[in-house]
Design a protein around this motif. Structure first.
Motif, PDB file in Angstrom:
ATOM      1  N   SER A  82       6.821 -26.447   0.790  1.00  0.00           N
ATOM      2  CA  SER A  82       6.542 -26.115  -0.599  1.00  0.00           C
ATOM      3  C   SER A  82       5.090 -25.652  -0.683  1.00  0.00           C
ATOM      4  N   SER A  83       4.783 -24.895  -1.713  1.00  0.00           N
ATOM      5  CA  SER A  83       3.418 -24.384  -1.858  1.00  0.00           C
ATOM      6  C   SER A  83       3.283 -23.710  -3.207  1.00  0.00           C
ATOM      7  N   SER A  84       2.059 -23.656  -3.703  1.00  0.00           N
ATOM      8  CA  SER A  84       1.804 -22.744  -4.802  1.00  0.00           C
ATOM      9  C   SER A  84       1.499 -21.375  -4.191  1.00  0.00           C
ATOM     10  N   MET A  85       1.609 -20.335  -5.013  1.00  0.00           N
ATOM     11  CA  MET A  85       1.412 -18.986  -4.502  1.00  0.00           C
ATOM     12  C   MET A  85      -0.073 -18.645  -4.401  1.00  0.00           C
ATOM     13  N   VAL A  86      -0.444 -18.007  -3.308  1.00  0.00           N
ATOM     14  CA  VAL A  86      -1.783 -17.434  -3.183  1.00  0.00           C
ATOM     15  C   VAL A  86      -1.663 -15.957  -3.580  1.00  0.00           C
ATOM     16  N   VAL A  87      -2.645 -15.476  -4.352  1.00  0.00           N
ATOM     17  CA  VAL A  87      -2.626 -14.073  -4.762  1.00  0.00           C
ATOM     18  C   VAL A  87      -3.913 -13.380  -4.311  1.00  0.00           C
ATOM     19  N   SER A  88      -3.807 -12.065  -4.127  1.00  0.00           N
ATOM     20  CA  SER A  88      -5.012 -11.254  -3.943  1.00  0.00           C
ATOM     21  C   SER A  88      -5.259 -10.513  -5.253  1.00  0.00           C
ATOM     22  N   MET A  89      -6.516 -10.138  -5.500  1.00  0.00           N
ATOM     23  CA  MET A  89      -6.848  -9.461  -6.764  1.00  0.00           C
ATOM     24  C   MET A  89      -7.572  -8.156  -6.470  1.00  0.00           C
ATOM     25  N   ARG A  90      -7.154  -7.117  -7.165  1.00  0.00           N
ATOM     26  CA  ARG A  90      -7.851  -5.827  -7.082  1.00  0.00           C
ATOM     27  C   ARG A  90      -8.109  -5.334  -8.500  1.00  0.00           C
ATOM     28  N   GLY A  91      -9.308  -4.822  -8.727  1.00  0.00           N
ATOM     29  CA  GLY A  91      -9.614  -4.230 -10.021  1.00  0.00           C
ATOM     30  C   GLY A  91      -9.045  -2.821 -10.092  1.00  0.00           C
ATOM     31  N   VAL A  92      -8.290  -2.534 -11.142  1.00  0.00           N
ATOM     32  CA  VAL A  92      -7.655  -1.222 -11.293  1.00  0.00           C
ATOM     33  C   VAL A  92      -7.994  -0.698 -12.690  1.00  0.00           C
ATOM     34  N   PRO A  93      -8.433   0.585 -12.815  1.00  0.00           N
ATOM     35  CA  PRO A  93      -8.695   1.129 -14.149  1.00  0.00           C
ATOM     36  C   PRO A  93      -7.439   1.005 -15.017  1.00  0.00           C
ATOM     37  N   ALA A  94      -7.635   0.605 -16.269  1.00  0.00           N
ATOM     38  CA  ALA A  94      -6.492   0.328 -17.151  1.00  0.00           C
ATOM     39  C   ALA A  94      -5.458   1.461 -17.134  1.00  0.00           C
ATOM     40  N   SER A  95      -5.957   2.694 -17.117  1.00  0.00           N
ATOM     41  CA  SER A  95      -5.019   3.830 -17.182  1.00  0.00           C
ATOM     42  C   SER A  95      -4.190   3.982 -15.910  1.00  0.00           C
ATOM     43  N   ARG A  96      -4.622   3.366 -14.811  1.00  0.00           N
ATOM     44  CA  ARG A  96      -3.887   3.503 -13.542  1.00  0.00           C
ATOM     45  C   ARG A  96      -3.023   2.289 -13.228  1.00  0.00           C
ATOM     46  N   VAL A  97      -3.071   1.260 -14.080  1.00  0.00           N
ATOM     47  CA  VAL A  97      -2.284   0.050 -13.790  1.00  0.00           C
ATOM     48  C   VAL A  97      -0.779   0.356 -13.676  1.00  0.00           C
ATOM     49  N   PRO A  98      -0.223   1.164 -14.620  1.00  0.00           N
ATOM     50  CA  PRO A  98       1.209   1.480 -14.458  1.00  0.00           C
ATOM     51  C   PRO A  98       1.509   2.166 -13.123  1.00  0.00           C
ATOM     52  N   ASP A  99       0.630   3.071 -12.683  1.00  0.00           N
ATOM     53  CA  ASP A  99       0.839   3.731 -11.388  1.00  0.00           C
ATOM     54  C   ASP A  99       0.799   2.710 -10.251  1.00  0.00           C
ATOM     55  N   ALA A 100      -0.155   1.789 -10.332  1.00  0.00           N
ATOM     56  CA  ALA A 100      -0.273   0.777  -9.272  1.00  0.00           C
ATOM     57  C   ALA A 100       1.015  -0.047  -9.181  1.00  0.00           C
ATOM     58  N   VAL A 101       1.576  -0.411 -10.342  1.00  0.00           N
ATOM     59  CA  VAL A 101       2.825  -1.184 -10.352  1.00  0.00           C
ATOM     60  C   VAL A 101       3.957  -0.356  -9.752  1.00  0.00           C
ATOM     61  N   ARG A 102       4.072   0.877 -10.225  1.00  0.00           N
ATOM     62  CA  ARG A 102       5.162   1.762  -9.793  1.00  0.00           C
ATOM     63  C   ARG A 102       5.106   2.000  -8.281  1.00  0.00           C
ATOM     64  N   ILE A 103       3.927   2.264  -7.761  1.00  0.00           N
ATOM     65  CA  ILE A 103       3.786   2.558  -6.332  1.00  0.00           C
ATOM     66  C   ILE A 103       4.114   1.324  -5.495  1.00  0.00           C
ATOM     67  N   CYS A 104       3.541   0.185  -5.871  1.00  0.00           N
ATOM     68  CA  CYS A 104       3.748  -1.026  -5.059  1.00  0.00           C
ATOM     69  C   CYS A 104       5.187  -1.534  -5.148  1.00  0.00           C
ATOM     70  N   ALA A 105       5.839  -1.295  -6.274  1.00  0.00           N
ATOM     71  CA  ALA A 105       7.232  -1.739  -6.419  1.00  0.00           C
ATOM     72  C   ALA A 105       8.123  -1.115  -5.359  1.00  0.00           C
ATOM     73  N   ARG A 106       7.699   0.028  -4.845  1.00  0.00           N
ATOM     74  CA  ARG A 106       8.504   0.703  -3.817  1.00  0.00           C
ATOM     75  C   ARG A 106       8.278   0.123  -2.422  1.00  0.00           C
ATOM     76  N   TYR A 107       7.393  -0.862  -2.324  1.00  0.00           N
ATOM     77  CA  TYR A 107       7.108  -1.510  -1.039  1.00  0.00           C
ATOM     78  C   TYR A 107       7.443  -3.006  -1.077  1.00  0.00           C
ATOM     79  N   PRO A 108       8.718  -3.363  -1.318  1.00  0.00           N
ATOM     80  CA  PRO A 108       9.041  -4.794  -1.393  1.00  0.00           C
ATOM     81  C   PRO A 108       8.735  -5.539  -0.093  1.00  0.00           C
ATOM     82  N   ALA A 109       8.715  -4.824   1.035  1.00  0.00           N
ATOM     83  CA  ALA A 109       8.475  -5.487   2.320  1.00  0.00           C
ATOM     84  C   ALA A 109       7.001  -5.793   2.550  1.00  0.00           C
TER      85      ALA A 109
END
Lengths: 262, 262
Positions: B157-184
């Motif tokens: 069992s564990s809590s999740m560790v996350v990494s953080m990256r600063g993304v310009p507000a206008s590019r956040v949707p792109d960041a989500v869309r691009i990374c969603a295509r890399y589930p692995a």
């Protein structure tokens, strides 16, 4: 009850009806909810089975794995020993019984694996206007042993079992594109065209299911099939295993929408 | 050797150099090839770890699992005990050593797990014009423990560790869309915005890595992180485990192009 009624049941309602004695196919039940192939093996073999699934994700796309001995999970909130229409029981790879419930046979060390099922991508293809010929004809999809080798893992090895659907040549790219977005339910086809090159000598005599329905201009399209785990059990002969009976699936609490890749 | 040289190495060439004594980060090495987090545990715990990965695919996206005792696989054709720049050795959850090779510590019952690594999606984001602020600043990405609970499995069992990256507000949707295509490789972010609501009290003092670089107008975006398996080892205290040292990854023979969903 009519197909229209089955279609609109929630997973919980459907499992109650199955528990109460319905033994037919679950094809067409519970619109929008994923159905699953079941294979339960003793804890002793569970790591090897999980490794086999990891290495052969098209034939064995893992939707869920229960805790050892557990009969339910967050993704299947019923009783896995009663809520499928029918089960097959294997001892050392031999089919020894077909049952409508397996409560008495369940063991504390059994681990239930749920694998994605083609019903989900068939729905997506039908919605895109690609007719499922076997469904229209009231038949079960034809399934074949092939010469495509699965990657072995521990005690498990098997050749891949595929299902075949006739698709008009002009719609084959659409069929590939649509199914590719459902990796959790076998994904893109594994072979298109010539059956002989994957070891299928006679398309009209499948190893499971009914003879195919092919129309003029159809191309035979082959998908990795959820019967592969049962073929693997027959070939690798683990001490004990319980599977669903063909077409009589586990109805899960997983939404099909959650199985689509972005 | 320059970064440009590292970038163009094949996995086989890179592993040879790492075997020969390079101990730094592998960030930027082997353009187009996936790098991976390593965690090896005894066979006794391997099923539970696989179950944990199956239930927590964002934190533990499985790229490969070796046969028990094996030091290589079809997807990592090197020697897992020598071909990473540095390793961390854990006994009952305690970090007991950091080594540059672990050949003498490898055991016949150890099972090596390779989990996807954020380097792959960082490359995709950079190519889309979303700057990786930490890379530009020559820093390691900041990583944080959170209050997001992973689904437990067996002894783990564990809590999740996350990494953080600063993304310009206008590019956040792109960041989500691009990374969603890399589930692995961890897939879409798990959280966007307010750090406090996932239990991060001070963004400037990460639990691993360097303090963040945030520009005016940046939104903090959080991804599930491959350090989660090591946090899980510290929390669940299996008898023995070997992991990669942070930023010093396994370079696999898996093409990044094969990790993109259609």
């Amino acid at each position: 009850m009519t197909l229209e009624t089955w279609r609109s049941l929630t997973p919980e309602q459907a499992r109650r009806r199955l528990r109460d004695g319905y033994t037919g196919t679950t094809s067409g039940w519970c619109d929008g909810w994923a159905q699953a192939n079941l294979l339960a093996v003793p804890r002793e073999q569970a790591f090897d089975l999980m490794l086999f699934a990891q290495r052969n994700p098209k034939a064995c796309p893992l939707l869920d794995v229960f805790d050892p001995g557990a009969r339910s999970s967050a993704r299947f909130q019923g009783d896995i020993t009663t809520d499928l229409p029918a089960y097959r029981v294997y001892e050392r790879g031999e089919l020894v019984a077909e049952k409508t419930e397996v409560t008495g046979l369940w063991r504390d060390d059994l681990v239930a694996f749920l694998f994605g099922c083609s019903f989900s991508f068939e729905r997506a293809l039908t919605e895109a206007g690609i007719e499922m010929r076997h469904t229209t004809a009231g038949r079960t999809v034809p399934m074949y042993r092939t010469t495509i080798a699965c990657e072995p893992a521990g005690v498990f090895s098997s050749s891949m079992v595929v299902s075949m659907r006739g698709v008009p040549a002009s719609r084959v790219p659409d069929a590939v594109r649509i199914c590719a977005r459902y990796p959790a339910v076998h994904g893109a086809p594994v072979h298109i065209g010539d059956p002989a090159s994957i070891g299928i000598t006679d398309l009209d005599t499948p190893d499971w299911g009914d003879p195919p329905v092919l129309r003029d201009g159809d191309v035979p399209v082959f998908w990795a099939c959820g019967v592969t785990p049962q073929a693997m059990v027959m070939e690798s002969r683990p001490e004990f295993a319980i599977a669903h009976a063909p077409g009589r699936m586990a109805i899960t609490d997983i939404r099909e929408a959650d199985l689509i890749t972005p």
